[in-house]
Design an enzyme around this catalytic site. Structure first.
Site, PDB file in Angstrom:
ATOM      1  N   CYS A   1       3.844  86.818  11.902  1.00  0.00           N
ATOM      2  CA  CYS A   1       4.483  85.542  11.594  1.00  0.00           C
ATOM      3  C   CYS A   1       5.581  85.345  12.641  1.00  0.00           C
ATOM      4  CB  CYS A   1       5.062  85.586  10.175  1.00  0.00           C
ATOM      5  SG  CYS A   1       5.904  84.072   9.733  1.00  0.00           S
TER       6      CYS A   1
ATOM      7  N   SER B   1       2.886  71.622   5.589  1.00  0.00           N
ATOM      8  CA  SER B   1       3.760  71.905   4.452  1.00  0.00           C
ATOM      9  C   SER B   1       3.990  70.599   3.687  1.00  0.00           C
ATOM     10  CB  SER B   1       5.082  72.486   4.979  1.00  0.00           C
ATOM     11  OG  SER B   1       5.967  72.678   3.918  1.00  0.00           O
TER      12      SER B   1
ATOM     13  N   GLU C   1      13.846  86.101  13.862  1.00  0.00           N
ATOM     14  CA  GLU C   1      13.112  87.075  13.057  1.00  0.00           C
ATOM     15  C   GLU C   1      11.617  86.840  13.167  1.00  0.00           C
ATOM     16  OE1 GLU C   1      16.797  87.653   9.960  1.00  0.00           O
ATOM     17  OE2 GLU C   1      14.906  86.978   9.150  1.00  0.00           O
TER      18      GLU C   1
ATOM     19  N   CYS D   1      16.527  76.179  12.275  1.00  0.00           N
ATOM     20  CA  CYS D   1      15.590  75.053  12.175  1.00  0.00           C
ATOM     21  C   CYS D   1      16.355  73.776  11.832  1.00  0.00           C
ATOM     22  CB  CYS D   1      14.547  75.331  11.091  1.00  0.00           C
ATOM     23  SG  CYS D   1      13.314  74.011  10.992  1.00  0.00           S
TER      24      CYS D   1
ATOM     25  N   CYS E   1      14.066  76.119   1.808  1.00  0.00           N
ATOM     26  CA  CYS E   1      13.864  77.117   2.852  1.00  0.00           C
ATOM     27  C   CYS E   1      15.198  77.654   3.368  1.00  0.00           C
ATOM     28  CB  CYS E   1      13.075  76.477   3.990  1.00  0.00           C
ATOM     29  SG  CYS E   1      12.942  77.524   5.427  1.00  0.00           S
TER      30      CYS E   1
ATOM     31  N   CYS F   1      14.336  71.579   5.233  1.00  0.00           N
ATOM     32  CA  CYS F   1      13.609  71.571   3.954  1.00  0.00           C
ATOM     33  C   CYS F   1      14.501  72.289   2.937  1.00  0.00           C
ATOM     34  CB  CYS F   1      12.272  72.285   4.087  1.00  0.00           C
ATOM     35  SG  CYS F   1      11.235  71.590   5.379  1.00  0.00           S
TER      36      CYS F   1
ATOM     37  N   CYS G   1       7.877  84.247   2.777  1.00  0.00           N
ATOM     38  CA  CYS G   1       7.894  82.865   3.245  1.00  0.00           C
ATOM     39  C   CYS G   1       9.188  82.148   2.851  1.00  0.00           C
ATOM     40  CB  CYS G   1       6.715  82.148   2.620  1.00  0.00           C
ATOM     41  SG  CYS G   1       6.408  80.589   3.369  1.00  0.00           S
TER      42      CYS G   1
ATOM     43  N   GLU H   1      10.430  74.718  13.374  1.00  0.00           N
ATOM     44  CA  GLU H   1       9.288  73.796  13.277  1.00  0.00           C
ATOM     45  C   GLU H   1       8.594  73.823  14.643  1.00  0.00           C
ATOM     46  OE1 GLU H   1       7.508  71.419  11.277  1.00  0.00           O
ATOM     47  OE2 GLU H   1       6.494  71.207  13.218  1.00  0.00           O
TER      48      GLU H   1
HETATM   49  S1  SF4 Z   1      10.143  75.190   5.957  1.00  0.00           S
HETATM   50 FE1  SF4 Z   1       9.783  75.337   8.165  1.00  0.00          FE
HETATM   51  S2  SF4 Z   1      10.293  73.271   8.918  1.00  0.00           S
HETATM   52 FE2  SF4 Z   1      11.195  73.424   6.870  1.00  0.00          FE
HETATM   53  S3  SF4 Z   1      13.342  74.126   7.227  1.00  0.00           S
HETATM   54 FE3  SF4 Z   1      12.043  75.954   6.889  1.00  0.00          FE
HETATM   55  S4  SF4 Z   1      11.465  76.641   8.928  1.00  0.00           S
HETATM   56 FE4  SF4 Z   1      12.156  74.504   9.118  1.00  0.00          FE
END
Ligand code: SF4
Length: 354
Positions: free
Chosen positions: A104, A218, A91, A111, A118, A115, A337, A164
């Protein structure tokens, strides 16, 4: 077949010459792709049919098999769900700013960093994207803007989509070359921000390779014990060591550094947490970007209240640290986000894979 978007313009021209395509035709093709945002050779009207057919046997131009577009009701965000050649989906989100368009961009399918706040992390990791698939997102976005008769192309990029970026280092660097190239997308790296959850080894690699970028780190939480709980990356990349290498990186140039801080109610929102964040920002001479969580039933955290968000912002301002609150565009299309990958997750749920 070669991916056209994975070849630097100067090399592409050489490759075309080797295949009997004249230099002026190669220039026309670069113009169609990078300036006029065409995604099919058949639409290149001033290129002969013979050359168009030859090109389509030599190069794959658009790296996506299918594109689904979701437009947010506030008119500020457009999400592209892009199907890669192997069927995987990524996406990408076009964000309308006051007088320009930002994209973006994703660097991985899913990923691996996990995190806990997320959604992309929750969907798991499939694979790294190739440079052509990374910059292909810019071509998609420019093609979309052109199709809507919008007299703008993407001028700013944030590598904050799925994945990432620093864990796909080589393809990231290749894609930055395509982005920066005068005959490519020709976007200044000063308008490119790469987000990272903090990988010491690859930030050090940026230093060694003399790659100058705006970085967004982050943070999650400055307190190590709390950070480990929400960002497992902390285990091997302790935040204080990340801060030291970021400071080293910043000392080499005057690019911007932003501390991204996702607000999680009852987790990282005490006055002490914010005081620690202020300390880190002062040490790194960085700006703070407060992002209130985009809540979702798959994420075990809650957002903080607006009044608290503004109180914390004032607390930071009072200590003379630049701070912004990120406005959450495109929530209705899960384009905000930390929400990318939502469409994939819904599909998985429909297929009973949850
Ligand atoms: S915040 Fe970024 S690095 Fe962390 S799980 Fe989500 S996409 Fe991956």
């Amino acid at each position: 077949m070669n991916e056209l978007l994975g070849i630097l313009p100067v090399k592409l021209k050489e490759s075309m010459k080797d295949n009997g395509i004249k230099a002026f035709v190669a220039d026309q093709i670069l113009d169609w792709v990078f300036k006029k945002s065409v995604v099919n050779f058949s639409d290149m009207q001033n290129v002969s049919k013979e050359n168009r057919e030859k090109l389509s046997t030599l190069y794959n131009l658009f790296p996506f098999k299918n594109v689904e577009v979701l437009e947010s009701s506030d008119g500020l965000a457009v999400k592209g769900i892009l199907t890669l050649e192997d069927g995987a989906k990524i996406e990408s989100v076009i964000l309308k700013e006051r007088d320009y368009y930002n994209l973006c961009i994703s660097t991985q399918c899913g990923c691996p960093v996990d995190c806990k706040f997320c959604l992309t992390g929750i969907t798991g990791f499939k694979r790294n994207l190739k440079a052509a698939e990374i910059v292909g997102q810019i071509l998609w976005a420019n093609n979309y803007l052109a199709s809507k008769k919008i007299d703008h192309r993407i001028s700013h990029l944030v590598f904050m989509g799925m994945g990432e970026p620093l864990l796909n280092y080589d393809e990231l660097i290749k894609s930055l070359a395509m982005i920066h190239d005068e005959q490519g997308f020709f976007i200044s790296t000063r308008k490119v921000t790469v987000s990272t959850s903090g990988f010491i080894k690859t930030i050090r690699q940026l230093i060694e390779d003399d790659v100058k970028l705006n970085l967004a780190f982050s943070v999650g939480c400055v307190n190590r014990d709390k950070r480990i709980e929400i960002m497992p990356v902390e285990e091997l990349n302790p935040i204080m060591d990340v801060a030291k290498v970021l400071k080293e990186y910043q000392a080499l140039h005057n690019r911007k550094l932003t501390l991204e801080y996702t607000m999680l109610a009852g987790v990282n929102d005490t006055d002490q947490d914010i005081q620690d964040l202020i300390g880190l920002a002062k040490y790194l001479k960085a700006k703070i970007n407060l992002i209130n969580l985009n809540p979702h039933n798959k994420i075990p955290f809650k957002e903080i209240s607006n009044s608290k968000l503004h109180r914390l912002k004032t607390m930071i301002q009072n200590q003379h640290v630049p701070v912004t609150i990120r406005f959450r565009k495109g929530r209705d299309i899960s384009a905000a986000c930390g929400q990318l990958g939502e469409s994939r997750m819904e599909e998985a749920n429909e297929n009973g894979n949850d």
